[in-house]
Design a protein around this motif. Structure first.
Motif, PDB file in Angstrom:
ATOM      1  N   SER A 103       0.855  -1.188   0.000  1.00 59.11           N
ATOM      2  CA  SER A 103       0.000   0.000   0.000  1.00 59.11           C
ATOM      3  C   SER A 103       0.889   1.236   0.000  1.00 59.11           C
ATOM      4  CB  SER A 103      -0.909   0.020   1.229  1.00 59.11           C
ATOM      5  OG  SER A 103      -1.537   1.289   1.380  1.00 59.11           O
ATOM      6  N   GLU A 138      -0.034   4.266  -0.037  1.00 55.44           N
ATOM      7  CA  GLU A 138      -0.556   5.279   0.881  1.00 55.44           C
ATOM      8  C   GLU A 138      -0.151   4.974   2.325  1.00 55.44           C
ATOM      9  OE1 GLU A 138      -4.662   7.788   1.729  1.00 55.44           O
ATOM     10  OE2 GLU A 138      -4.712   6.018   0.444  1.00 55.44           O
ATOM     11  N   ASP A 141       3.435   5.851   2.670  1.00 55.47           N
ATOM     12  CA  ASP A 141       3.594   7.302   2.741  1.00 55.47           C
ATOM     13  C   ASP A 141       3.278   7.818   4.141  1.00 55.47           C
ATOM     14  OD1 ASP A 141       3.924  10.007   1.682  1.00 55.47           O
ATOM     15  OD2 ASP A 141       1.749  10.160   1.827  1.00 55.47           O
ATOM     16  N   VAL A 147      -6.898   2.833   6.030  1.00 54.07           N
ATOM     17  CA  VAL A 147      -6.321   2.972   4.684  1.00 54.07           C
ATOM     18  C   VAL A 147      -6.258   1.618   3.988  1.00 54.07           C
ATOM     19  CG1 VAL A 147      -4.153   3.390   3.447  1.00 54.07           C
ATOM     20  CG2 VAL A 147      -5.045   5.110   5.012  1.00 54.07           C
TER      21      VAL A 147
END
Length: 338
Positions: free
Chosen positions: A142, A144, A147, A198
């Motif tokens: 992932s 995201e 990040d 997420v």
């Protein structure tokens, strides 16, 4: 070599987060297995140093928050286990680095790793754990989530430098202190909570709610730690009571007592914090001044305020066992000082 885990003490001490412990128990077993695997190394000193801190009785709140947040939105893969382990490794690495920067002798009632193996080993093993954390983040796939956690790692490092720059500076404002603890402590809580929704592909609003929850929980958690340094016990705090005072840390109770004090009282703070004239008698006087000016009481009140914001962040979300458990965490963090 592997790492030996002993969580029995933390389980006995955490009655107020019993729901969280129950809901995450199976996943935490998998997290602990992954810790055993990823903290192992053919370089003998690495698992020795890692084991010293990993097995020292921490309650594993951050990874449990990650697991519960993913469960809350129906996640059914294994990415949350890897991310929870990454979060725990990031936290452990930060503690290893913190103890070097702060020159701490004790953590959770035990000698710090730096006192046994030295500063260099503590820093390098912390770096190893960070590297393992990022490898697991990449495994999850992932971008995201990677990040969010990598950004948190950068922010935490910035917070450490901010704290170093503010060390022994009694002119530090309340806002400046909040900026430090937001970066140093709350950023990881926030990231730990956000990566759950997420990877569960929850809505943007759900992600924002968990991000806000984690941030404000982290602020409350750290402010209670600040208060405990002047009114708790070594068991509650995980280090010696008064360590912040002896290390010249300008935490919120110090900021409030200094600003509210008489000129003579402020001179005492200058001598103690800036000139390092600290002994048991000075600590007793510091605690007395804080009581006189309500510094610890007001620090707890601010922590309670952030706890209320964390609770409000969760309020619009649908009722689930995980939501109830995450609310329990707020109560647990605040109640440590009672």
């Amino acid at each position: 070599m592997g790492v030996v885990l002993n969580l029995e003490d933390s389980k006995r001490d955490a009655a107020s987060i019993e729901r969280l412990l129950h809901l995450t128990a199976a996943d935490m077993d998998r997290v602990n297995e992954l810790i055993l695997s990823k903290a192992g190394s053919d370089v003998e000193m690495i698992p020795e140093v890692a084991n010293h801190l990993i097995s020292s009785g921490g309650k594993r709140l951050r990874p449990m928050v990650t697991l519960a947040a993913a469960q809350m939105f129906g996640y059914s893969g294994d990415g949350h286990v890897k991310l929870a382990t990454s979060v725990e490794f990031m936290h452990t690495a930060t503690l290893l680095h913190d103890d070097v920067v702060d020159e701490s002798d004790l953590r959770r009632g035990k000698k710090t790793a730096r006192m046994i193996w030295g500063n260099q080993a503590s820093v390098l093993v912390g770096d190893f754990l960070l590297g393992q954390a990022f490898r697991m983040m990449v495994d999850v796939g992932s971008l995201e989530a990677l990040d969010i956690l990598s950004t948190a790692a950068s922010i935490i490092a910035e917070g450490e430098v901010m704290q170093l720059a503010a060390a022994k500076n009694l002119e530090t404002t309340e806002d400046e202190h909040f900026a430090v603890i937001k970066a140093k402590t709350a950023a990881l809580f926030s990231a730990a909570a956000e990566v759950g929704p997420v990877i569960a592909e929850a809505t943007r609003n759900d992600r924002a709610a968990l991000r806000s929850y984690g941030m404000n929980l982290g602020l409350a958690f750290q402010l209670i730690d600040d208060a405990l340094d002047y009114g708790g016990s070594s068991k509650e705090l995980g280090k010696n009571v008064g360590d912040d005072f002896r290390e010249g840390k300008v935490t919120l109770p110090v900021i409030l007592a200094y600003r509210r004090g008489t000129p003579a009282e402020r001179a005492f703070w200058v001598k103690s914090i800036e000139e390092n004239a600290v002994d048991d008698a000075a600590l007793d006087k510091a605690i007395g001044l804080m009581k006189r000016h309500g510094a610890v009481t007001d620090t707890i009140a601010r922590a309670t305020h952030f706890g209320d914001i964390a609770r409000d962040a969760l309020a619009p979300l649908k009722s689930t066992p995980q939501k109830a458990a995450l609310n329990d965490v707020i109560d647990f963090c605040i109640s440590r000082v009672s």
